[in-house]
Each structure stands twice: as C-alpha cells, then as structure tokens.
Write a protein that holds these residues in place. Structure first.
Motif, PDB file in Angstrom:
ATOM      1  N   GLU A   1       0.729  -1.111   0.194  1.00  0.00           N
ATOM      2  CA  GLU A   1      -0.153  -0.117  -0.201  1.00  0.00           C
ATOM      3  C   GLU A   1       0.940   1.234  -0.053  1.00  0.00           C
ATOM      4  OE1 GLU A   1      -3.589   1.783   2.914  1.00  0.00           O
ATOM      5  OE2 GLU A   1      -1.487   1.396   3.671  1.00  0.00           O
ATOM      6  N   PRO A   2       0.885   1.888  -1.055  1.00  0.00           N
ATOM      7  CA  PRO A   2       1.663   3.443  -1.160  1.00  0.00           C
ATOM      8  C   PRO A   2       1.231   4.080  -0.073  1.00  0.00           C
ATOM      9  CG  PRO A   2       0.926   2.573  -3.283  1.00  0.00           C
ATOM     10  CD  PRO A   2       0.156   1.839  -2.382  1.00  0.00           C
TER      11      PRO A   2
ATOM     12  N   VAL B   1      -3.312  10.342  -2.585  1.00  0.00           N
ATOM     13  CA  VAL B   1      -2.979   9.048  -2.994  1.00  0.00           C
ATOM     14  C   VAL B   1      -1.556   8.998  -3.616  1.00  0.00           C
ATOM     15  CG1 VAL B   1      -3.598   7.023  -4.298  1.00  0.00           C
ATOM     16  CG2 VAL B   1      -5.342   8.424  -3.508  1.00  0.00           C
ATOM     17  N   TRP B   2      -0.680   8.567  -3.126  1.00  0.00           N
ATOM     18  CA  TRP B   2       0.833   8.199  -3.811  1.00  0.00           C
ATOM     19  C   TRP B   2       0.831   7.272  -4.596  1.00  0.00           C
ATOM     20  CZ3 TRP B   2       5.895   9.662  -1.086  1.00  0.00           C
ATOM     21  CH2 TRP B   2       6.036  11.007  -0.314  1.00  0.00           C
ATOM     22  N   SER B   3       1.256   7.411  -5.934  1.00  0.00           N
ATOM     23  CA  SER B   3       1.395   6.443  -7.006  1.00  0.00           C
ATOM     24  C   SER B   3       2.565   5.719  -6.463  1.00  0.00           C
ATOM     25  CB  SER B   3       1.714   6.982  -8.134  1.00  0.00           C
ATOM     26  OG  SER B   3       3.130   7.678  -8.263  1.00  0.00           O
ATOM     27  N   ARG B   4       2.920   4.536  -7.283  1.00  0.00           N
ATOM     28  CA  ARG B   4       3.954   3.620  -6.805  1.00  0.00           C
ATOM     29  C   ARG B   4       5.160   4.271  -7.207  1.00  0.00           C
ATOM     30  NH1 ARG B   4       4.823   0.391  -3.088  1.00  0.00           N
ATOM     31  NH2 ARG B   4       3.095  -0.660  -3.458  1.00  0.00           N
ATOM     32  N   GLU B   5       5.152   5.009  -8.221  1.00  0.00           N
ATOM     33  CA  GLU B   5       6.488   5.811  -8.476  1.00  0.00           C
ATOM     34  C   GLU B   5       6.781   7.102  -7.367  1.00  0.00           C
ATOM     35  OE1 GLU B   5       4.189   5.157 -10.546  1.00  0.00           O
ATOM     36  OE2 GLU B   5       4.987   3.943 -11.950  1.00  0.00           O
TER      37      GLU B   5
END
Lengths: 757, 151
Positions: free
Chosen positions: A358-359, A435-439
């Motif tokens: 979970e980012p 929400v943070w992306s995976r990047e």
C-alpha cells in the motif's frame, strides 16, 4: 510500572460500551526506551508523564472490548497484545472486540516501530487482565456472600463458586464489578504458564476473515463523504522548488477541479511535506492524468550534484579512512603490524526502499481550525505533531484515526503524506484523500542508509583473529532531522557495530562520515542490514581463509557464554535495561548450535557439491537472538534458487508463536529482496527507480521455497520479532552462494556479482 | 455509455473510457477490496475476474470491459466463503493482507484451469502477484489445500 484505574463511570470508551459496563484503564509509565539519540521526532522520551493508557471494557452482554493502541501493519500486534489481556482475565477470545485507538499521548508511546510493542506492553496488559479477573470474581463472591478464594474464573468468561456450582457470566457481573475498588498490584495473582489459554499457543489475526473477504479497511480504503482526491508532483530532487507549472492542461482533464501548489519544506525535511504541485479532483484516475500535464519547471537546488555512482566512491573512501572510534579494546594497530595473515574486505549496501504494497495514502478533513485524519500510520501521535506544526494549530486539534496498514516496514512512521492531505483540505475546504502512486513511493521514500563497510582482521596461527577492525560509513538517519549530520547515532551504531559480539583481544569499531542527499529513515532492521551483512560475511571469509567449518568457527569467534558489558561504548541496547536484557553470548551460541542441529548442518554442509551450498549467520538485534542457515542452488547460468531456510529464534517469551513464525518466514523473503535486487540509485539528484520493474522485490518463484522457523522455548523477558529475522538472512544467503560457487558477494545487490560458471 | 456486470449487478458507466476498471471499482462503486499497488500490472494487487479470467484491473481501461462480467473479491462467493478463501484462512496466510485479495482472485482463476497443480504450476501462475510481507510459502500451501478440496 503501571496503575490500573476503574473508570467505568467516567465516560471512557464512550460510544463503544453502554452505561453499566465495566471499564478499566491502565496508567502507564513508558519504560525508558531506546531514545534514538538526537532524533527530535522520537516521542519515546524518558520520563514521560503519567498517562491513562490501556482500556478494557466489559459490556453487560459479555462482550469484551480491548483497545489496540499499536498499529497493525502485518505483524499481528493488534491481535497479540489484546490476547494477553484476554488470557489473563480468562475471557473467551471469540467474544473480544478490538477497538483501534486514535492518536493520543495518554496511551503512552504509540510509535509502532523498533520491534518493541510486546516487550513494552506485555506486563501492563497482563496486569489489566488480572485486575479485571480479580474484580469479576470479587463481584460474584459478594453477590453470593462467599469468599473470593472459593470462586474461580476457570470456565472462561464466567465465575463459578466451586462448592455450590453457582455460576455468573462476565456480562452478568460487569455492572457490579464496575462499582468495586481496584485491587492493589501486590494483591494480583497472575495465572501460571500452565494455565495460559492463548499466550504461547498461536491465535490467528483478529482481521483474518475481513482480509480474506476484502472487507478489511486500509488507509487506501478510507472514505469521507464529499472528499476530493489529490495526487502530488513532488520536487524530483530533495529540497527542490517549483519555478513554474501549467494548470490549464490538468484542468482540461475530465474530473480535475483544482491545481494547488504546496510550499517546500523549511530546514531539514523531517516529516514535512516535500512541496510541489497537487492536482485535485473527483477520482484518483483523473488526478493521476492531470498530473501528467503539469509540466513543472523545477529549481533543483544543491542536491542536484548527487550521483549515486560518485557517492559510492566517496563512501568507500570514507570507510577506508581512519574515522571516529566508537569502540576500542586492546591495540589493533600493534596486532596488525605483527604481520601474519591479514585479511581485508569492502562491503557495500545501497539505498533501499520500503515498497510496502500500500503506497502512502491518507484522508484529512480540515474544519474550523481542527483536522481529522484517517491514515495507515505507524505513529498517530507523530501525525498529530506533524500536522500541528505544518498548519500552525495545537496538537490537540488533530485527531488521527488509524486504519490497517498495507505494509509499512518503517516508512509509515513518518507523517509527511498525512500532512499533505491536511494542507490540501484546508486549501480546498473539502476532505481530501492524497494517494501516492507507486512511483511516488519509490522516488520519495525515507530510504535505508547507503553504507560502505571496511573490514580488516589478522589471523593468528590457530586461524582465529588476533585483531579485528570494522569501519562503516553510512548516511545517518538523524540527517533527515537536523542539518550537517555526518556520523551515525549511537542507536544506528548499536545495530551491529558497537555490539559486535566476538571474543577478540584487539577489536576496534569506527564510523566514517557521510552526507545524505535524500531522506534517510528506518527500514525493517535498519542499520543491522548493512552491519550484520558485513560482519557475518567477513566472519565467513575468515573461516574460509582458516579452512574451518563455519559453525565451529563462529562459535569460537563468539567465545564462551558470558554477558557483554557494552555500556562504555554508548550501546543503547534498543532501550532495554541491561539487567533485564543483557547481551548474552550464551544465548547467541545456543541459537547457532540449534540452527546447526535443525538444519542438519554437519551432514548437509559437507555433502553439497558444486552449484549448491549452505551458508550460516547469527545475529542479535532488537534483543532477540537469531541464527539462520540458508541453502542455495546456483545454475551454470548464474540463477539462484533457495530451496530451504532454517531459522532459530530466541526472542524470550513468545506471545504468539504463529505470528512469530510468519514474521521470520517473511523476513527471509524481505532479505531475499534486499540481496537479489534491492538498489536505489540516483542521477543528478533524481532517483532512477520508480516501480516493481526497476525496483523488483522477491516473487513466489524467487523467494525461499521453505523457511522452517524454530522458536526457542524461553522464559526470558519478551523481545522483538518483526525485524530480527532480516540481518542474519542476508549474510547466510551470500555465504551460501560462496559455498556453492566460490564467489564472494560483497557488493549488494547480487546483480553486481557474476555467478555464471 | 459502457454497460457491464459487476458481481452480478448490471452497471453502466459514462465517464472517461480510458479510466482503468480498478478506479471505477474503487472510487465509483466503492468496492475497495480490490487494491491499488502499482498501476502498471506489475504486482497483481488489483486482480479481478473478467468473464472468469484473472486480469489486472489497474491497466484494464473501461472501454475494454463493455459487456463483460466482472467479479471482485466481494463477489467471489455468495454463500459463505469460497474454498480458496477458506484455505487462506486455514493456512493463516495474510500478514498485512493488502495483496491478499489479488492473490486469492489469481488463485481462484488458476485453480479452475488446473485441478492438481505442481509447485512449478503454482509458481508460474502466482509469480505476477507480489506479497511484500513474504507469505509465499503459505500461499503455496493454501493453493494445494484448496486444490485438494475441489478434486
């Protein structure tokens, strides 16, 4: 140290239990803990004031509510601590409901890190449970006009009068118990080990069914009516600032509502938002799309000079240059100058990212100078403090609800992402979910330090070292919190450096300087990762040079069973009192001997031919002793399989063996990821990796096929289990590769070493 | 307008047809059991079934699921637990649990086509699903147990 109070009539657990319920709270003095020196955000300060801490409520229908004040990120702590209460009070676990605590300093320390939840709260949880049991029995005895000593809570969730068989359930007794005074701690009787129902037995996670049916709520699933979604373009270089950006492009995207700049942080980054430009809109997808059209022009600042390749050379140089002496006994230089067989080796471990599934994500709602946040956080009080600081409001005006955490591994003890949601909620006037992306997660992490470690030893005629020098240079965690920090803290050095447990007359440990250009933080087992890897790999190198069996050689290095006094080297011992948690080489020897036995070391280590081999390592961290044997198979093409791992754990008293086994199985996989592919690099200050394609973590076919975990039956005080499995695995894995191929892995990850035949 | 069925319920969608199914499920339908992990079909946390086959919903644009029957973790069983969920619970698989909906959805689809999988079969089928907590050996055990149940 704690004092239990009957607070049934004071409105605690309001909204959870009804009037007439029986509610106990514990006032807790947090044990003087590993106050990771000089870290201003560490809330585990000594001498914290007396606080009501742990709540237990018994409803008139018999439902028992236990507050979990630690964060659940997969270790099972939300289950295991309440389990201690339930056991000691003879409650039926099926009738226990767990309430997750919000952030509140009255709970004492809530920072769920450092593998210390059980050891810090085991005693007080027992006390709360025993207090409840004694009071329930007393309530029943009063009703029946008999002596409490004639009654028992043995039947679970009910009290019985032995002579007459009269019986009252806990629900029946709750209201009467609520009116009783609390017995003195001295008058409490704790259950004998033979009477334990749950502790030491293995109970599955309280959240197991919810997880397997998709109902479990993580931070990613938090929802507030009317909330907007936000995604943030952070400065690609740490400390960078926005020069210009385009808001027309993003605003043209269907579902995007606003484009909002966020101020850059001031001073050291600590847990402040990184700054950048936020795109806010109606759903996650829309704001992700909008972000791509921002075309931000950045002013990168000084960290633009950072290149990880160049930095590696500097770090190596630092580790090769006389540094700050942090432990010294005898005279290593004199011993080295005598000649004999002198062996040197350089080890290197790059920056590592957490990459929890979970980012980072959080929801915050700013209204009338108050913030309510919902976050997958390891430390809700840090969320309060961070938001208070960033927004300029009092800490008490911040409420932080703690969701389940979709993994954390140390990343989610930092509150920067929650503060971002609060800032954006204030600016939009609506609840906002960031929400943070995976990047975002990979590129803007609080990385585990990059480290170079230089090792040198002189072997005597018996093959045993007469002198040992180890010198590590690594980017220190305190550099995230204060300017110009180049040397490691006592806490970081106390993870495999100042506590090297070997019986060597001339021994010196040094630390070289290093300057961080990215945020450095805590990752599962922290600096034990690189120190443990170097020390236990080098021990294997010496054994190889001496032509000795690895287990026998390690036992000789450890020397006789004794207690090491490391206080003079500033060794913090993870905050554990030295008398309660001594550094006991006898326990270290024992796990090693047991690992040899359980893995059938004597036979299997010899029978392995070319392309397969066994490696071993032993390491104490977080007050727990772990020895690990790894078996590898290396194909002629250099592909590595891990058919079997055997790990022996002495963590003192183990509350939940099932979860403990899971932690050590997981640690082997976590360690596999570090060795196989863990590497963050940077070019001109910008992190090169961004997703699971260029920052791979172990998959099912790459992970150990089978990890056998053997838990030592111990009545020593409980110690950590979340982290200590990682460090010995790393070296054991690489030592096994040496056994299989004759190739020594000194530079991580493994891709730096060609293993093809 | 895109018409589809989600867990047996007819739905229509008139937003951006490039929006991945994942965000439609999560942000529009509030079916949050399906998780966001990478956005690039690299981790499997978002796995759902499209007409019974496992797909990564994070890269499945809404325009590609018109007329499809989508099943998520919430719809995998209508009465009690699916045998795979039961096997997961019996083997005490999850740690943090975030990836497990995706793992279970992948395993359910896989076991439909492979009744008695070998270790290699399982590794092949499950290699696209990352578990950062490292529950793989329990996942393997649960899949074998579920296969035993259904055969």
């Amino acid at each position: 140290m704690s004092a239990i109070e009957n607070v049934s009539r004071r409105g605690f657990l309001k909204g959870v239990v009804s009037t007439g319920a029986f509610v106990l709270c514990a006032r807790l003095y947090p044990e003087a803990l590993w106050a990771a020196d000089s870290l201003p955000l560490d809330s585990r300060v000594e001498g914290a004031p007396l606080h009501p801490s742990i709540f237990l409520g018994i409803e008139t229908d018999g439902t028992v509510y236990i507050v979990a004040h630690r964060s659940e990120m997969g270790t099972g702590i939300r289950t295991s601590l309440p389990l201690v209460v339930a056991d000691e009070m003879d409650a039926d676990w099926k009738r226990v409901k767990i309430e997750q605590a919000i952030g509140d300093e009255r709970y004492g320390n809530q920072d769920t890190d450092g593998s210390h939840s059980i050891r810090d709260f085991y005693d007080v949880m027992r006390e709360v449970g025993a207090t409840a049991r004694v009071m329930l029995i007393q309530a029943a005895a009063q009703q029946w006009g008999v002596s409490p000593s004639e009654c028992t809570a043995d039947p679970v969730h009910a009290v019985v009068h032995r002579a007459t068989g009269r019986r009252a359930t806990y629900g029946d007794l709750a209201t009467a118990a609520a009116k009783l005074p609390v017995p003195k701690k001295e008058d409490l009787q704790f259950k004998p080990k033979s009477g334990w129902r749950y502790v030491g037995k293995g109970t599955p996670s309280y959240d197991l069914d919810a997880i397997c049916t998709g109902r479990a709520e993580y931070g990613m699933d938090a929802h507030v009516d009317g909330m907007l979604y936000a995604s943030i373009e952070h400065p690609p270089v740490l400390g960078g600032k926005v020069k210009s950006y385009d808001d027309k492009g993003p605003l043209a995207v269907h579902g995007v509502r606003q484009v909002i700049p966020i101020d850059p942080f001031q001073g050291p980054p600590a847990s402040q938002p990184l700054g950048g430009v936020a795109v806010v809109g109606d759903n996650t997808w829309a704001v992700f799309q909008g972000r791509k059209k921002l075309n931000v022009v950045w002013e990168n600042g000084a960290n633009e000079s950072y290149s990880s390749d160049e930095f590696k050379k500097e770090l190596r140089k630092s580790s090769r240059t006389a540094g700050k002496v942090v432990r010294n006994s005898g005279d290593v230089e004199a011993a080295f100058s005598k000649g004999g067989k002198v062996i040197e080796a350089d080890y290197y471990v790059p920056l590592l990212a957490h990459a929890s599934m979970e980012p980072p994500v959080a929801v915050a709602d700013f209204k009338d100078g108050r913030v309510t946040a919902w976050a997958p956080t390891q430390d809700p009080q840090a969320v309060q403090e961070t938001i208070a600081k960033v927004m300029g409001i009092p800490k008490d005006n911040v409420i932080c609800h703690v969701t389940l955490l979709g993994g954390a591994f140390g990343r989610k003890s930092m509150a920067d992402y929650v503060a971002e949601a609060a800032v954006l909620s204030k600016k939009t006037g609506r609840p906002v979910k960031v929400v943070w992306s995976r990047e975002d997660d990979i590129k803007f992490d609080y990385y585990n330090a990059v480290a170079a470690i230089y090792m040198k030893a002189a072997l005597g005629p018996d093959g045993k070292p007469s002198a040992w020098l180890q010198r590590s240079a690594f980017t220190p965690i305190p550099s995230t919190f204060a300017p110009n920090v180049e040397y490691g803290s006592e806490g970081e050095l106390g993870m495999g450096s100042t506590d090297v447990p070997f019986d060597i007359a001339n021994l010196r440990v040094e630390n070289g300087p290093a300057t961080a250009h990215v945020r450095i933080g805590w990752l599962r087992s922290v600096s034990n990762i690189f120190h443990g890897f170097a020390v236990q790999s080098f021990a294997d190198e010496l054994a190889a040079a001496a032509g000795r069996d690895r287990v026998e050689y390690l036992l000789e290095l450890i020397g006789p069973a004794r207690i090491l006094n490391l206080a003079e080297f500033g060794y913090p011992n993870y905050g554990g009192a030295p008398d309660k948690y001594p550094v006991d080489t006898g326990r270290l020897r024992h796990v090693l001997e047991l690992a040899a036995e359980k893995s059938d070391w004597a036979k299997r280590s010899r029978s392995k031919g070319k392309g397969s081999g066994l490696g071993v390592a032993v390491h104490r961290s977080f007050l727990t002793y772990v020895a690990t044997v790894v078996e590898v198979e290396v194909s002629s093409g250099g592909e590595v399989r891990i058919p079997r791992v055997d790990t022996v754990v002495d963590a003192g008293l183990v509350v939940n063996p099932e979860m403990t086994r899971a932690q050590f199985e997981g640690a082997a996989v976590f360690g596999t990821s570090i060795v196989r592919s863990g590497e963050i690099t940077a070019t001109k200050g910008v992190v090169d990796q961004g997703n699971f394609d260029d920052y791979p973590v172990a998959r099912i076919n790459e992970a150990p096929y089978k990890t056998n975990v053997h838990i030592v039956d111990s009545s020593a005080p409980p110690a950590g289990v979340g982290e200590p499995g990682v460090p010995p695995f790393l070296a054991a894995f690489c030592n096994a590769i040496f056994a299989a191929t004759g190739k020594r892995v000194r530079d991580l990850p493994l891709s730096k070493t060609s293993l093809s035949a | 307008m895109i018409d589809l069925k989600v867990n047996g319920v007819a739905r229509s969608f008139d937003g951006d047809s490039n929006m991945p199914l994942l965000w439609y499920l999560r942000d529009v339908l509030a079916l949050t059991g399906t998780k966001f992990g990478c956005g690039e079909a690299l981790c499997g946390a978002c796995t759902v079934h499209k007409n019974g086959e496992a797909i990564r919903s994070c890269v499945a644009a809404m325009r590609t699921v018109g007329g499809a029957e989508i099943t998520t973790i919430e719809g995998i069983s209508h009465d009690g637990l699916h045998p795979v969920q039961k096997a997961w619970i019996d083997a005490n698989v999850p740690q943090c649990g975030y990836c497990q909906a995706g793992q279970i959805m992948q395993a359910v689809a896989f076991l439909k086509s492979k009744k008695n999988p070998t270790d290699d079969d399982i590794d092949g089928a499950m290699a696209g699903n990352i578990c950062r907590c490292g529950t793989y050996q329990r996942i393997r055990a649960a899949i074998k147990a579920a296969a035993g149940e259904q055969s």
